[in-house]
Design a protein around this motif. Structure first.
Motif, PDB file in Angstrom:
ATOM      1  N   ASN A 131      56.481  22.730  55.278  1.00 23.16           N
ATOM      2  CA  ASN A 131      55.609  21.374  55.481  1.00 23.16           C
ATOM      3  C   ASN A 131      55.704  20.586  53.896  1.00 23.16           C
ATOM      4  OD1 ASN A 131      53.024  20.028  55.799  1.00 23.16           O
ATOM      5  ND2 ASN A 131      51.924  21.156  54.208  1.00 23.16           N
ATOM      6  N   VAL A 132      56.572  21.437  53.102  1.00 20.82           N
ATOM      7  CA  VAL A 132      56.932  20.376  51.930  1.00 20.82           C
ATOM      8  C   VAL A 132      57.968  19.545  52.188  1.00 20.82           C
ATOM      9  CG1 VAL A 132      57.911  20.692  49.566  1.00 20.82           C
ATOM     10  CG2 VAL A 132      56.227  22.098  50.333  1.00 20.82           C
ATOM     11  N   LEU A 133      58.770  19.826  53.250  1.00 21.81           N
ATOM     12  CA  LEU A 133      59.738  19.018  53.784  1.00 21.81           C
ATOM     13  C   LEU A 133      59.231  17.818  54.161  1.00 21.81           C
ATOM     14  CD1 LEU A 133      62.853  18.714  54.707  1.00 21.81           C
ATOM     15  CD2 LEU A 133      62.239  19.439  56.650  1.00 21.81           C
ATOM     16  N   ARG A 134      58.289  17.913  54.955  1.00 21.47           N
ATOM     17  CA  ARG A 134      57.395  16.710  55.561  1.00 21.47           C
ATOM     18  C   ARG A 134      56.897  15.744  54.434  1.00 21.47           C
ATOM     19  NH1 ARG A 134      55.198  20.668  59.216  1.00 21.47           N
ATOM     20  NH2 ARG A 134      56.296  20.593  61.328  1.00 21.47           N
ATOM     21  N   ILE A 135      56.197  16.749  53.419  1.00 23.80           N
ATOM     22  CA  ILE A 135      55.440  15.632  52.445  1.00 23.80           C
ATOM     23  C   ILE A 135      56.168  15.389  51.243  1.00 23.80           C
ATOM     24  CG2 ILE A 135      53.461  16.690  53.148  1.00 23.80           C
ATOM     25  CD1 ILE A 135      53.064  18.263  50.970  1.00 23.80           C
ATOM     26  N   GLY A 136      57.411  15.830  51.040  1.00 20.29           N
ATOM     27  CA  GLY A 136      58.115  15.777  49.708  1.00 20.29           C
ATOM     28  C   GLY A 136      59.468  15.696  50.001  1.00 20.29           C
ATOM     29  N   GLY A 137      60.185  15.839  51.240  1.00 21.69           N
ATOM     30  CA  GLY A 137      61.404  15.668  51.153  1.00 21.69           C
ATOM     31  C   GLY A 137      62.544  16.913  51.083  1.00 21.69           C
ATOM     32  N   VAL A 138      63.848  16.796  51.315  1.00 21.23           N
ATOM     33  CA  VAL A 138      64.693  17.920  51.254  1.00 21.23           C
ATOM     34  C   VAL A 138      64.707  18.662  50.065  1.00 21.23           C
ATOM     35  CG1 VAL A 138      67.125  18.453  51.577  1.00 21.23           C
ATOM     36  CG2 VAL A 138      65.943  16.740  53.050  1.00 21.23           C
ATOM     37  N   SER A 139      64.793  17.865  48.848  1.00 20.74           N
ATOM     38  CA  SER A 139      65.135  18.607  47.593  1.00 20.74           C
ATOM     39  C   SER A 139      63.918  19.575  47.269  1.00 20.74           C
ATOM     40  CB  SER A 139      65.372  17.602  46.586  1.00 20.74           C
ATOM     41  OG  SER A 139      64.327  16.818  46.418  1.00 20.74           O
ATOM     42  N   SER A 140      63.013  19.043  47.499  1.00 24.09           N
ATOM     43  CA  SER A 140      61.608  20.013  47.190  1.00 24.09           C
ATOM     44  C   SER A 140      61.490  21.120  48.021  1.00 24.09           C
ATOM     45  CB  SER A 140      60.422  18.984  47.267  1.00 24.09           C
ATOM     46  OG  SER A 140      60.201  18.046  46.564  1.00 24.09           O
ATOM     47  N   ALA A 141      61.701  20.998  49.434  1.00 21.47           N
ATOM     48  CA  ALA A 141      61.777  21.965  50.509  1.00 21.47           C
ATOM     49  C   ALA A 141      62.784  22.919  49.967  1.00 21.47           C
ATOM     50  CB  ALA A 141      62.009  21.284  51.726  1.00 21.47           C
ATOM     51  N   VAL A 142      63.937  22.653  49.682  1.00 18.81           N
ATOM     52  CA  VAL A 142      64.933  23.522  49.234  1.00 18.81           C
ATOM     53  C   VAL A 142      64.607  24.469  48.060  1.00 18.81           C
ATOM     54  CG1 VAL A 142      67.266  23.675  48.205  1.00 18.81           C
ATOM     55  CG2 VAL A 142      66.852  22.280  50.122  1.00 18.81           C
ATOM     56  N   ARG A 172      60.757  14.879  58.219  1.00 18.71           N
ATOM     57  CA  ARG A 172      60.342  14.805  56.868  1.00 18.71           C
ATOM     58  C   ARG A 172      59.297  13.669  56.909  1.00 18.71           C
ATOM     59  NH1 ARG A 172      65.616  12.976  53.500  1.00 18.71           N
ATOM     60  NH2 ARG A 172      66.281  11.923  55.465  1.00 18.71           N
ATOM     61  N   LYS A 173      58.827  13.347  58.027  1.00 14.22           N
ATOM     62  CA  LYS A 173      57.438  12.381  57.854  1.00 14.22           C
ATOM     63  C   LYS A 173      56.278  13.158  58.089  1.00 14.22           C
ATOM     64  CE  LYS A 173      60.054   8.617  60.286  1.00 14.22           C
ATOM     65  NZ  LYS A 173      60.091   7.708  61.478  1.00 14.22           N
ATOM     66  N   LYS A 174      55.191  12.493  57.496  1.00 19.89           N
ATOM     67  CA  LYS A 174      54.061  13.168  57.355  1.00 19.89           C
ATOM     68  C   LYS A 174      53.578  13.159  58.936  1.00 19.89           C
ATOM     69  CE  LYS A 174      52.277  12.022  52.959  1.00 19.89           C
ATOM     70  NZ  LYS A 174      51.302  11.156  52.130  1.00 19.89           N
ATOM     71  N   ARG A 175      52.794  14.311  59.185  1.00 13.04           N
ATOM     72  CA  ARG A 175      52.276  14.531  60.479  1.00 13.04           C
ATOM     73  C   ARG A 175      50.668  15.082  60.349  1.00 13.04           C
ATOM     74  NH1 ARG A 175      56.373  15.810  65.261  1.00 13.04           N
ATOM     75  NH2 ARG A 175      58.212  14.531  64.368  1.00 13.04           N
ATOM     76  N   ASN A 176      50.038  14.828  61.303  1.00 16.48           N
ATOM     77  CA  ASN A 176      48.631  15.392  61.302  1.00 16.48           C
ATOM     78  C   ASN A 176      48.448  16.845  62.094  1.00 16.48           C
ATOM     79  OD1 ASN A 176      47.689  13.225  59.580  1.00 16.48           O
ATOM     80  ND2 ASN A 176      47.339  12.039  61.429  1.00 16.48           N
ATOM     81  N   LYS A 177      49.311  16.923  62.959  1.00 13.48           N
ATOM     82  CA  LYS A 177      49.426  18.118  63.479  1.00 13.48           C
ATOM     83  C   LYS A 177      49.739  19.340  62.881  1.00 13.48           C
ATOM     84  CE  LYS A 177      50.731  16.082  68.284  1.00 13.48           C
ATOM     85  NZ  LYS A 177      51.859  15.917  69.017  1.00 13.48           N
TER      86      LYS A 177
END
Length: 203
Positions: free
Chosen positions: A47-58, A196-201
């Motif tokens: 979920n962090v990948l979706r809302i914050g990008g790769v570096s935050s998700a890593v 990496r895009k926001k989704r509602n699902k």
């Protein structure tokens, strides 16, 4: 300190370590939206990948794995048996899933469980990581990759170091149970793919 008392202490410490939500803290430090209220609502790396990008998700992935790996590895160095290691690893995962510091609302426990398995050996860690990556690339579903990797983990362990099949099986069971909602969404075709895009699902 006797063995039982030491095991209980490590179980408590593992749960507390697991209760530290990497996703929430990383998002706060980086000025990102609260992952519990955005994207899928799940405080985890996907979920962090979706809302914050790769570096935050890593970062989230690394710290989630670390909080599973440290209690397990320290307990291993203390010479604890496989059953005790299993309970300690499960405690770390339960801390992630039901964090005492965040109203008992946490993530799926996948990275924490895999982190707890990693100290068993580099071979197992590589098998788990490779399996997850390949399945994500093939299916684009993080949930499918996580469940399939969890299912295969006890078999990898039986092949590489059969002493730890029990604790790994315990962790794998938790992961699969935590994905029951994902299984239903996959069945009806509403499961979100990795993006990496926001989704509602929900993820």
């Amino acid at each position: 300190m006797n063995t039982i008392a030491l095991t209980i202490m490590m179980i408590i410490l593992a749960y507390l370590a697991g209760s530290i939500s990497s996703a929430i803290l990383v998002c706060k430090m980086r000025g990102l939206p609260d992952p519990r209220e955005n994207g899928s609502g799940n405080p985890g790396a996907t979920n962090v990948l979706r809302i914050g990008g790769v570096s935050s998700a890593v970062l989230v992935l690394f710290f989630d794995m670390l909080k599973g790996a440290l209690p397990s590895y320290l307990s291993y160095l203390m010479g604890m048996d496989a059953a005790s290691l299993g309970f300690i690893a499960v405690a770390a995962c339960l801390g992630h899933i039901y964090p005492i510091f965040f109203q008992f609302k946490g993530g799926k426990g996948v990275a924490t469980a895999f982190g707890a398995m990693a100290p068993i050996g580099h071979d197992l860690a590589l098998c788990l990581i490779a399996t997850w990556i390949v399945l994500v690339l093939l299916t684009r579903y993080s949930s499918v990759a996580a469940m399939a990797t969890a299912f295969l983990a006890p078999f990898y362990t039986l092949w590489l170091d059969e002493r730890f099949v029990l604790p790994v099986a315990m962790l794998s069971t938790i992961i699969i149970i935590r994905h029951k909602d994902n299984i239903e969404r996959l069945r009806i075709g509403e499961e979100s793919k990795v993006s990496r895009k926001k989704r509602n699902k929900k993820a």
